[in-house]
Design a protein around this motif. Structure first.
Motif, PDB file in Angstrom:
ATOM      1  N   HIS A   1       1.114  -5.252 -14.504  1.00 28.92           N
ATOM      2  CA  HIS A   1       0.440  -4.540 -15.576  1.00 28.92           C
ATOM      3  C   HIS A   1      -0.048  -3.185 -15.058  1.00 28.92           C
ATOM      4  O   HIS A   1      -0.867  -3.138 -14.140  1.00 28.92           O
ATOM      5  CB  HIS A   1      -0.735  -5.362 -16.110  1.00 28.92           C
ATOM      6  N   PRO A   2       0.449  -2.077 -15.613  1.00 27.74           N
ATOM      7  CA  PRO A   2       0.134  -0.746 -15.072  1.00 27.74           C
ATOM      8  C   PRO A   2      -1.356  -0.446 -14.983  1.00 27.74           C
ATOM      9  O   PRO A   2      -1.806   0.214 -14.046  1.00 27.74           O
ATOM     10  CB  PRO A   2       0.828   0.207 -16.059  1.00 27.74           C
TER      11      PRO A   2
ATOM     12  N   SER B  16      -2.574 -10.243 -11.063  1.00 26.38           N
ATOM     13  CA  SER B  16      -1.175 -10.573 -10.853  1.00 26.38           C
ATOM     14  C   SER B  16      -0.834 -11.871 -11.585  1.00 26.38           C
ATOM     15  O   SER B  16      -1.708 -12.588 -12.061  1.00 26.38           O
ATOM     16  CB  SER B  16      -0.864 -10.682  -9.356  1.00 26.38           C
ATOM     17  N   THR B  17       0.462 -12.165 -11.656  1.00 23.58           N
ATOM     18  CA  THR B  17       0.970 -13.340 -12.363  1.00 23.58           C
ATOM     19  C   THR B  17       1.688 -14.244 -11.378  1.00 23.58           C
ATOM     20  O   THR B  17       2.448 -13.765 -10.523  1.00 23.58           O
ATOM     21  CB  THR B  17       1.936 -12.920 -13.483  1.00 23.58           C
ATOM     22  N   ALA B  18       1.477 -15.564 -11.490  1.00 21.48           N
ATOM     23  CA  ALA B  18       2.054 -16.520 -10.549  1.00 21.48           C
ATOM     24  C   ALA B  18       3.523 -16.783 -10.847  1.00 21.48           C
ATOM     25  O   ALA B  18       3.936 -16.869 -12.010  1.00 21.48           O
ATOM     26  CB  ALA B  18       1.270 -17.833 -10.602  1.00 21.48           C
TER      27      ALA B  18
ATOM     28  N   GLY C  51      -5.514  -9.618  -7.372  1.00 25.71           N
ATOM     29  CA  GLY C  51      -4.264  -8.869  -7.281  1.00 25.71           C
ATOM     30  C   GLY C  51      -3.381  -9.214  -6.107  1.00 25.71           C
ATOM     31  O   GLY C  51      -2.588  -8.387  -5.663  1.00 25.71           O
ATOM     32  N   ALA C  52      -3.476 -10.455  -5.603  1.00 22.39           N
ATOM     33  CA  ALA C  52      -2.689 -10.847  -4.435  1.00 22.39           C
ATOM     34  C   ALA C  52      -1.216 -11.037  -4.781  1.00 22.39           C
ATOM     35  O   ALA C  52      -0.869 -11.359  -5.917  1.00 22.39           O
ATOM     36  CB  ALA C  52      -3.246 -12.137  -3.842  1.00 22.39           C
ATOM     37  N   ASN C  53      -0.348 -10.854  -3.783  1.00 20.75           N
ATOM     38  CA  ASN C  53       1.067 -11.200  -3.892  1.00 20.75           C
ATOM     39  C   ASN C  53       1.378 -12.534  -3.225  1.00 20.75           C
ATOM     40  O   ASN C  53       2.261 -13.263  -3.672  1.00 20.75           O
ATOM     41  CB  ASN C  53       1.951 -10.140  -3.239  1.00 20.75           C
ATOM     42  N   LEU C  54       0.675 -12.824  -2.130  1.00 23.00           N
ATOM     43  CA  LEU C  54       0.903 -14.062  -1.400  1.00 23.00           C
ATOM     44  C   LEU C  54      -0.413 -14.787  -1.170  1.00 23.00           C
ATOM     45  O   LEU C  54      -1.431 -14.150  -0.831  1.00 23.00           O
ATOM     46  CB  LEU C  54       1.561 -13.796  -0.040  1.00 23.00           C
ATOM     47  N   LEU C  55      -0.380 -16.097  -1.348  1.00 24.55           N
ATOM     48  CA  LEU C  55      -1.499 -16.968  -1.012  1.00 24.55           C
ATOM     49  C   LEU C  55      -1.033 -17.885   0.104  1.00 24.55           C
ATOM     50  O   LEU C  55      -0.055 -18.619  -0.064  1.00 24.55           O
ATOM     51  CB  LEU C  55      -1.932 -17.786  -2.229  1.00 24.55           C
ATOM     52  N   VAL C  56      -1.689 -17.813   1.257  1.00 31.62           N
ATOM     53  CA  VAL C  56      -1.289 -18.640   2.391  1.00 31.62           C
ATOM     54  C   VAL C  56      -2.349 -19.701   2.648  1.00 31.62           C
ATOM     55  O   VAL C  56      -3.515 -19.539   2.283  1.00 31.62           O
ATOM     56  CB  VAL C  56      -1.066 -17.800   3.660  1.00 31.62           C
ATOM     57  N   SER C  57      -1.938 -20.785   3.296  1.00 31.43           N
ATOM     58  CA  SER C  57      -2.861 -21.848   3.661  1.00 31.43           C
ATOM     59  C   SER C  57      -2.545 -22.304   5.074  1.00 31.43           C
ATOM     60  O   SER C  57      -1.383 -22.283   5.498  1.00 31.43           O
ATOM     61  CB  SER C  57      -2.730 -23.026   2.691  1.00 31.43           C
ATOM     62  N   GLY C  58      -3.588 -22.680   5.805  1.00 31.40           N
ATOM     63  CA  GLY C  58      -3.394 -23.246   7.132  1.00 31.40           C
ATOM     64  C   GLY C  58      -3.425 -22.257   8.275  1.00 31.40           C
ATOM     65  O   GLY C  58      -3.177 -22.645   9.421  1.00 31.40           O
TER      66      GLY C  58
END
Length: 203
Positions: free
Chosen positions: A20-21, A26-28, A97-104
């Motif tokens: 979205h400009p 962000s969208t999953a 506004g994240a692009n990546l969600l990491v865990s661990g």
């Protein structure tokens, strides 16, 4: 450059595109493509960006420079801490506004510049991301979070997110990635031993 390998192996817990400009959120998606401009379809994807307040000591605003912020990443564990600090039921990666969600991956935001995030390190078509820097918290996520709650005092996210906001960087080796993919961290050898000790790295 030589690297130390972090023993802990994390994984991708979420993937997102900012499309979205005028908005931060962000969208999953279950999978996305990363090319040498960043996440394909994301509004921040490009080889070149315009300088802003982060570079004013070097360039006039709007100067074309290399885009070192092609992607942004946050961690499940640090978002949980931010959520607790803010005392709200939920703070979602989309809202910041994240692009990546990491865990661990412990101390995720503290990974030093030039660290590598290697996605599918032992599988076919591994993807490699280079860490540029910590993504310092700003007022944008505070406004986005406020859209989901009645009232979020100014600076609330900035205080809770300091040291936990995640990372930004660029794509070194492109390819598709999917939720569930393993993520390995490689740390550059120039990092001080006391910093390496945070991840139990052995020479």
């Amino acid at each position: 450059m030589k690297y130390f390998t972090v023993a802990q192996l994390g994984h991708l817990a979420g993937l997102y595109l900012s499309q979205h400009p005028a908005g931060l959120e962000s969208t999953a998606y279950p999978a996305i493509e990363l090319d040498h401009t960043g996440p394909v379809g994301d509004k921040h994807a490009s080889m070149v960006a315009k300088s802003d307040a982060r570079q004013v000591q070097f360039y006039k605003r709007g100067t074309p420079i290399r885009n070192n912020r092609q992607w942004s990443a946050v961690s499940v564990e640090e978002l949980a801490t931010i959520q607790t600090q803010m005392a709200y039921p939920e703070v979602r990666p989309e809202w910041v506004g994240a692009n990546l969600l990491v865990s661990g991956i412990p101390h995720f935001t503290q990974l030093p510049p030039m660290s590598l995030l290697v996605i599918r390190p032992d599988g076919p078509g591994k993807v490699v991301l280079v860490v540029h820097d910590e993504n310092l918290p700003c007022v944008g996520p505070n406004k986005a979070i406020q859209a989901h709650y009645d009232f979020v005092p100014a600076q609330t996210f900035m205080k809770a997110g300091m040291g936990r906001r995640g990372l930004v960087g660029w794509v070194e080796k492109a390819g598709p990635v999917a939720v569930g993919d393993p993520v390995q961290v490689l740390l550059p050898r120039f990092v001080a031993p006391e910093i390496l000790a945070r991840w139990a790295v052995l020479p």
